[in-house]
Design a protein around this motif. Structure first.
Motif, PDB file in Angstrom:
ATOM      1  N   SER A 186      13.229 -31.538   4.443  1.00 31.94           N
ATOM      2  CA  SER A 186      14.131 -30.881   3.939  1.00 31.94           C
ATOM      3  C   SER A 186      13.975 -29.280   3.466  1.00 31.94           C
ATOM      4  O   SER A 186      13.923 -28.535   5.296  1.00 31.94           O
ATOM      5  CB  SER A 186      12.580 -30.750   2.234  1.00 31.94           C
ATOM      6  N   ALA A 187      14.895 -28.823   3.355  1.00 31.88           N
ATOM      7  CA  ALA A 187      15.465 -27.527   3.766  1.00 31.88           C
ATOM      8  C   ALA A 187      14.688 -26.754   3.475  1.00 31.88           C
ATOM      9  O   ALA A 187      14.927 -25.204   4.357  1.00 31.88           O
ATOM     10  CB  ALA A 187      16.442 -27.392   2.646  1.00 31.88           C
ATOM     11  N   ASP A 188      13.973 -26.493   3.250  1.00 32.08           N
ATOM     12  CA  ASP A 188      12.540 -25.276   2.524  1.00 32.08           C
ATOM     13  C   ASP A 188      10.943 -25.126   3.487  1.00 32.08           C
ATOM     14  O   ASP A 188      10.967 -24.822   3.822  1.00 32.08           O
ATOM     15  CB  ASP A 188      11.615 -25.980   1.603  1.00 32.08           C
ATOM     16  N   ARG A 189      11.174 -26.611   4.828  1.00 31.88           N
ATOM     17  CA  ARG A 189      11.005 -26.797   6.151  1.00 31.88           C
ATOM     18  C   ARG A 189      11.798 -26.114   7.286  1.00 31.88           C
ATOM     19  O   ARG A 189      11.071 -26.785   8.387  1.00 31.88           O
ATOM     20  CB  ARG A 189      10.336 -28.046   5.747  1.00 31.88           C
ATOM     21  N   ARG A 227      11.430 -25.073  12.895  1.00 30.60           N
ATOM     22  CA  ARG A 227      12.164 -24.754  14.279  1.00 30.60           C
ATOM     23  C   ARG A 227      10.812 -23.638  14.935  1.00 30.60           C
ATOM     24  O   ARG A 227      11.331 -22.926  16.166  1.00 30.60           O
ATOM     25  CB  ARG A 227      14.113 -23.399  13.668  1.00 30.60           C
ATOM     26  N   ALA A 228      10.604 -23.492  14.139  1.00 34.05           N
ATOM     27  CA  ALA A 228       8.808 -22.624  14.889  1.00 34.05           C
ATOM     28  C   ALA A 228       8.312 -23.446  16.073  1.00 34.05           C
ATOM     29  O   ALA A 228       7.975 -23.468  16.942  1.00 34.05           O
ATOM     30  CB  ALA A 228       8.173 -22.449  13.843  1.00 34.05           C
ATOM     31  N   ALA A 262      20.279 -27.323  17.053  1.00 34.13           N
ATOM     32  CA  ALA A 262      18.973 -27.845  15.805  1.00 34.13           C
ATOM     33  C   ALA A 262      18.748 -25.928  15.501  1.00 34.13           C
ATOM     34  O   ALA A 262      18.205 -26.347  14.243  1.00 34.13           O
ATOM     35  CB  ALA A 262      18.147 -28.519  16.326  1.00 34.13           C
ATOM     36  N   LEU A 263      18.179 -25.036  16.623  1.00 32.97           N
ATOM     37  CA  LEU A 263      17.784 -24.034  16.146  1.00 32.97           C
ATOM     38  C   LEU A 263      18.612 -23.505  15.740  1.00 32.97           C
ATOM     39  O   LEU A 263      17.638 -22.022  14.697  1.00 32.97           O
ATOM     40  CB  LEU A 263      17.467 -23.442  17.186  1.00 32.97           C
ATOM     41  N   GLY A 264      19.678 -22.689  15.454  1.00 31.89           N
ATOM     42  CA  GLY A 264      20.660 -21.884  14.731  1.00 31.89           C
ATOM     43  C   GLY A 264      20.614 -20.894  14.999  1.00 31.89           C
ATOM     44  O   GLY A 264      20.170 -20.388  16.393  1.00 31.89           O
ATOM     45  N   ASP A 265      20.474 -19.930  14.120  1.00 35.33           N
ATOM     46  CA  ASP A 265      20.450 -18.055  14.763  1.00 35.33           C
ATOM     47  C   ASP A 265      19.422 -18.602  14.082  1.00 35.33           C
ATOM     48  O   ASP A 265      19.264 -17.802  12.773  1.00 35.33           O
ATOM     49  CB  ASP A 265      21.846 -17.929  13.494  1.00 35.33           C
ATOM     50  N   PHE A 266      18.149 -18.875  14.831  1.00 33.58           N
ATOM     51  CA  PHE A 266      16.988 -18.064  14.426  1.00 33.58           C
ATOM     52  C   PHE A 266      16.169 -16.546  14.609  1.00 33.58           C
ATOM     53  O   PHE A 266      15.170 -16.349  14.655  1.00 33.58           O
ATOM     54  CB  PHE A 266      15.536 -19.634  15.499  1.00 33.58           C
ATOM     55  N   ALA A 278       8.118 -14.131  15.995  1.00 31.84           N
ATOM     56  CA  ALA A 278       8.755 -14.082  17.455  1.00 31.84           C
ATOM     57  C   ALA A 278       9.991 -14.238  17.480  1.00 31.84           C
ATOM     58  O   ALA A 278      11.707 -13.167  17.606  1.00 31.84           O
ATOM     59  CB  ALA A 278       7.849 -13.889  18.655  1.00 31.84           C
ATOM     60  N   CYS A 279      10.451 -15.268  16.799  1.00 34.18           N
ATOM     61  CA  CYS A 279      11.596 -16.321  16.850  1.00 34.18           C
ATOM     62  C   CYS A 279      12.974 -14.778  15.584  1.00 34.18           C
ATOM     63  O   CYS A 279      13.965 -15.403  15.765  1.00 34.18           O
ATOM     64  CB  CYS A 279      11.808 -17.039  16.053  1.00 34.18           C
ATOM     65  N   HIS A 280      12.305 -14.737  14.355  1.00 34.11           N
ATOM     66  CA  HIS A 280      13.080 -14.123  13.237  1.00 34.11           C
ATOM     67  C   HIS A 280      13.080 -12.552  13.420  1.00 34.11           C
ATOM     68  O   HIS A 280      13.021 -11.264  13.107  1.00 34.11           O
ATOM     69  CB  HIS A 280      11.767 -14.416  12.080  1.00 34.11           C
ATOM     70  N   SER A 281      12.687 -11.699  14.888  1.00 35.15           N
ATOM     71  CA  SER A 281      12.548 -10.362  15.311  1.00 35.15           C
ATOM     72  C   SER A 281      13.365 -10.535  16.708  1.00 35.15           C
ATOM     73  O   SER A 281      14.036 -11.394  16.941  1.00 35.15           O
ATOM     74  CB  SER A 281      10.724  -9.970  15.107  1.00 35.15           C
ATOM     75  N   LYS A 282      14.024  -8.844  16.491  1.00 34.94           N
ATOM     76  CA  LYS A 282      14.561  -8.715  17.449  1.00 34.94           C
ATOM     77  C   LYS A 282      13.934  -8.371  18.652  1.00 34.94           C
ATOM     78  O   LYS A 282      13.203  -8.313  18.878  1.00 34.94           O
ATOM     79  CB  LYS A 282      14.892  -6.928  17.730  1.00 34.94           C
ATOM     80  N   PRO A 283      14.841  -9.406  19.959  1.00 35.48           N
ATOM     81  CA  PRO A 283      14.085  -9.835  20.736  1.00 35.48           C
ATOM     82  C   PRO A 283      13.503  -8.621  21.608  1.00 35.48           C
ATOM     83  O   PRO A 283      14.400  -7.734  21.569  1.00 35.48           O
ATOM     84  CB  PRO A 283      15.644 -10.425  22.112  1.00 35.48           C
TER      85      PRO A 283
END
Length: 241
Positions: free
Chosen positions: A81-84, A89-90, A114-118, A192-197
């Motif tokens: 589902s979209a909410d998961r 992705r994590a 699949a990972l998209g703009d994570f 880490a995936c949702h923040s600036k590298p």
């Protein structure tokens, strides 16, 4: 033999990479229901490997499952589902490596799609704070209730963590994850995936994603500590004048 020790004849197909292949299949087709036969066609895994991964991800509620009793024999259908999506992705980020990418490409799948703009440009501390807040809210307790359960944590400190104004130690992070009944590794990988590298982490060229996330956390903690020390030194210098 444990399930995690079952390795296919293809030595690249470790337990985590099999899971990564299954996650890519679902992430490319969010909210679409698949039966087991269709999933086997897309993932190109043995029936045993595929079913083990489906059990794994339904158990932790990453995937939904529906049994169609109108057909004989009854047929199971699975979907993401979209909410998961973020959670999937994590988990995929934890499995991501060169061998997984090769295996995915051989199946005509695209791990980057699949990972998209994570990744985003928000600071790591802010991303971790959001992950901690979401985990607490999902588990139910208030900040005050969590502070009572944690051995060395105040309500004020927890609020600072969730707002991205401070960073917990890895031990404190593990304690919070235990209270929330979530995986501590998943929290830091997600942040880490949702923040600036982190440039310092990138410079080290570490391939393993979980270790990259740990390094991101530790570098962020060190920077916060350095800023606090310099601030204290300036304050001391100004007072002595």
């Amino acid at each position: 033999m444990k399930i995690s020790e079952r390795v296919s004849r293809d030595k690249r197909l470790s337990w985590s990479r099999k899971g990564g292949i299954v996650l890519v299949v679902f992430l490319e087709r969010v909210s679409v229901e698949h039966n087991v036969a269709r999933l086997a066609e897309l993932a190109r895994l043995s029936d045993v490997d595929l079913l083990n991964q489906l059990r794994r991800f339904t158990k932790v509620r990453v995937l939904g499952r529906r049994t169609d009793l109108a057909v004989v024999p009854a047929e199971d259908h699975f979907w993401l589902s979209a909410d998961r999506v973020d959670r999937a992705r994590a988990l995929l980020q934890q499995a991501d490596d060169a061998d997984l990418r090769e295996l995915v490409a051989e199946r005509g799948l695209d791990i980057d799609r699949a990972l998209g703009d994570f990744s985003t440009q928000q600071p790591y501390a802010v991303a971790l704070g959001k992950a901690l807040r979401d985990a607490r809210i999902a588990s139910g307790p208030s900040q005050a209730e969590v502070a009572e359960k944690a051995s060395t944590l105040s309500n004020t400190e927890l609020s600072a963590f969730e707002n991205g104004h401070a960073l917990p130690t890895l031990i404190t992070l593990a304690e919070l994850a235990h209270i929330y009944k979530v995986d501590a590794t998943e929290l830091i990988v997600r942040a880490a995936c949702h923040s600036k590298p982190d440039k310092q982490v990138l410079a080290l060229r570490v391939a393993e994603p979980t270790f990259r996330a740990v390094l991101t956390h530790q570098f962020a903690v060190r920077r916060v500590r350095d800023v606090a020390r310099k601030k204290a030194q300036r304050s001391k210098s100004a007072t002595s004048k």
